[in-house]
Structures are given as structure tokens and as C-alpha cells.
Design an enzyme around this catalytic site. Structure first.
Site, PDB file in Angstrom:
ATOM      1  CG  ASP A  24      -1.961  -1.142   1.188  1.00  0.00           C
ATOM      2  OD1 ASP A  24      -1.887  -1.988   0.278  1.00  0.00           O
ATOM      3  OD2 ASP A  24      -2.814  -1.211   2.096  1.00  0.00           O
ATOM      4  CG  ASP A  32      -6.508  -0.047   1.149  1.00  0.00           C
ATOM      5  OD1 ASP A  32      -6.858  -1.225   1.357  1.00  0.00           O
ATOM      6  OD2 ASP A  32      -6.877   0.914   1.866  1.00  0.00           O
ATOM      7  CG  HIS A  87     -14.748  -0.226   1.648  1.00  0.00           C
ATOM      8  ND1 HIS A  87     -14.214  -0.310   2.910  1.00  0.00           N
ATOM      9  CD2 HIS A  87     -14.642  -1.463   1.099  1.00  0.00           C
ATOM     10  CE1 HIS A  87     -13.771  -1.561   3.098  1.00  0.00           C
ATOM     11  NE2 HIS A  87     -14.020  -2.273   2.012  1.00  0.00           N
ATOM     12  CG  HIS A 103      -8.444   5.076   2.895  1.00  0.00           C
ATOM     13  ND1 HIS A 103      -9.449   4.843   3.809  1.00  0.00           N
ATOM     14  CD2 HIS A 103      -7.881   3.861   2.650  1.00  0.00           C
ATOM     15  CE1 HIS A 103      -9.481   3.555   4.111  1.00  0.00           C
ATOM     16  NE2 HIS A 103      -8.548   2.926   3.420  1.00  0.00           N
ATOM     17  CE  LYS A 124      -3.964  -4.278   1.287  1.00  0.00           C
ATOM     18  NZ  LYS A 124      -4.698  -3.272   2.078  1.00  0.00           N
ATOM     19  CB  CYS A 163      -1.978  -2.865   5.183  1.00  0.00           C
ATOM     20  SG  CYS A 163      -3.739  -2.399   5.146  1.00  0.00           S
TER      21      CYS A 163
HETATM   22  C1  VGL Z   1      -4.631   0.667   5.715  1.00  0.00           C
HETATM   23  C2  VGL Z   1      -6.243   1.511   7.115  1.00  0.00           C
HETATM   24  C3  VGL Z   1      -7.203   1.374   6.137  1.00  0.00           C
HETATM   25  C4  VGL Z   1      -3.193   0.301   5.499  1.00  0.00           C
HETATM   26  C5  VGL Z   1      -5.582   0.511   4.722  1.00  0.00           C
HETATM   27  O1  VGL Z   1      -2.752   0.214   4.329  1.00  0.00           O
HETATM   28  O2  VGL Z   1      -2.475   0.084   6.506  1.00  0.00           O
HETATM   29  N1  VGL Z   1      -4.964   1.164   6.902  1.00  0.00           N
HETATM   30  N2  VGL Z   1      -6.848   0.867   4.945  1.00  0.00           N
HETATM   31 ZN    ZN Z   2      -8.229   0.885   3.366  1.00  0.00          ZN
END
Ligand code: VGL
Ligand code: ZN
Length: 203
Positions: free
Chosen positions: A9, A47, A53, A82, A107, A152
Site C-alpha cells: 500500500d 488498497d 466501502h 481513502h 484488496k 496492512c
Molecule cells: C490501511 C487503514 C485502512 C493500510 C488501509 O494500508 O495500513 N490502513 N486501509
Molecule cells: Zn483501506
């Protein structure tokens, strides 16, 4: 023996200026770029949420960012919007060298469930295909870098270890949202046999 690097990510919304910024998240970019040639295979996770969502506070009237709710039976932290599919925030950070990346695993696409790990959704109901891909490529060692360290990156690492990969965190190629939570997560990683190394150990 083949080793893979998983870039977790490394997207515009997770660096300063983005929607869910990880402090100093941009500082990992030169470190990651320098690491890339040390691996047999490089893959990335992305992400990739639809606007509706269930992890977005904006989709739960009356709820605030960082509130915790139950989403289809699972505990869910509510985030700012996000990494919405097709937006600039979901793009990889422009300074990141994506040329050596052979595959990208998206994902968080199902509005009903979040997905922190690059391997499975948070309910472990569906696989992204990453484990089979790595196995198909003869990978037995997995090194993980990216954002955010205690979310993540952490869950990707725990799944990799549980799937039987020899698993490493490259600590200076990640940053967390919160250092205290990340220290706790690293303690738990070690308990699961994960080794914590630094960029310099690999060059
Ligand atoms: C993430 C919060 C929501 C991450 C992704 O990549 O760590 N954190 N979505
Ligand atoms: Zn996310």
C-alpha cells in the site's frame, strides 16, 4: 530458495498530503527503491476501495473517523475516505520505482468487508491469490515493507508467517500511524517467528 519483496500500500493517500497520511510515510520511498534489486521477485498490494466501502466513516451517518463499529460481524475502525478506485489517492506514490513489480494485488474491493492483509480479507473469507502466486513462483522467503506498519504491513506479515513463508519485516522501510501500537505489533510478529531486519542487512 527464492525471496520476494512485498510492497504494501505505498499509495498517495498514505503519505503526507494524502487522505489517511502515515507520518514520514514518504521517507520510505528511497529506502524501498534501493532494496528492489536485492530480490528475485517484487509484488505490490494496492488498497482499492469502492466509494461505498463500509470502512469509510462517511458511509455511516452519525459516526466519526476512528469510531469502531461492527461491520457484518467484524470489528471495524472507521477511516476517512481513502484509496478510492480510480482516484489519485489510490495511485502508487510517483517516486516509487514500480518497474520491477511483476504483479499487483488489489484488496478492499468488497464494500462489506475490509482487507488489511495482502493475502485475505479481514474475515479470511476470500483470498487475493497472493499466496498461490508466490508459491507458483517458488518463493519461500517473504520480506515486507510499506504502509501502515501496524495495519496492512502487520497483517500481511502475520498471514505470510502462518502460510509457512520465512517472513521478514524491513523496519526502516515502513512507518506506522502510531509508534506505540507498532512496537506492540512487532513484539507479536517476533512471537510468530518473524525476523525484524533493516535495509542495510540486505545490501
Ligand atoms: C490501511 C487503514 C485502512 C493500510 C488501509 O494500508 O495500513 N490502513 N486501509
Ligand atoms: Zn483501506
Amino acid at each position: 530458495m527464492s525471496r520476494a519483496l512485498i510492497l504494501v500500500d505505498i499509495q498517495n493517500d498514505f503519505v503526507p498530503g494524502g487522505a489517511l497520511p502515515v507520518p514520514e510515510g514518504d521517507q520510505i520511498i528511497p529506502v524501498v527503491n534501493q532494496l528492489l534489486p536485492a530480490f528475485d521477485l517484487v509484488v505490490a498490494t494496492q488498497d482499492w476501495h469502492p466509494q461505498n466501502h463500509g470502512s469509510f466513516a462517511s458511509n455511516h451517518p452519525g459516526k466519526k473517523i476512528y469510531d469502531v463499529i461492527e461491520l457484518n460481524g467484524l470489528e471495524q475502525i472507521l477511516w476517512p475516505d481513502h484509496c478510492v478506485q480510480g482516484t489519485a489517492g489510490a495511485d502508487f506514490v510517483p517516486g516509487l520505482n514500480m518497474n520491477p513489480v511483476e504483479a499487483i494485488f488489489r484488496k478492499g474491493t468488497d464494500p462489506g468487508i475490509d482487507s488489511y492483509s495482502g493475502f485475505f480479507d479481514n474475515g479470511r473469507k476470500k483470498s487475493t491469490g497472493l499466496a498461490d502466486y508466490l508459491k507458483g513462483r517458488g518463493i519461500d522467503e517473504v520480506y515486507v515493507v510499506g504502509l501502515a506498519g501496524e495495519f496492512c504491513v502487520n497483517y500481511t506479515i502475520l498471514d505470510a508467517a502462518e502460510l509457512g513463508f520465512k517472513t521478514y519485516l524491513i523496519k526502516d522501510a515502513t512507518r506506522p500511524l502510531d509508534w506505540q501500537n507498532f512496537e506492540q505489533a512487532m513484539g507479536n510478529m517476533r512471537k510468530h517467528g518473524v525476523q525484524i531486519v533493516e535495509n542495510k542487512d540486505l545490501l
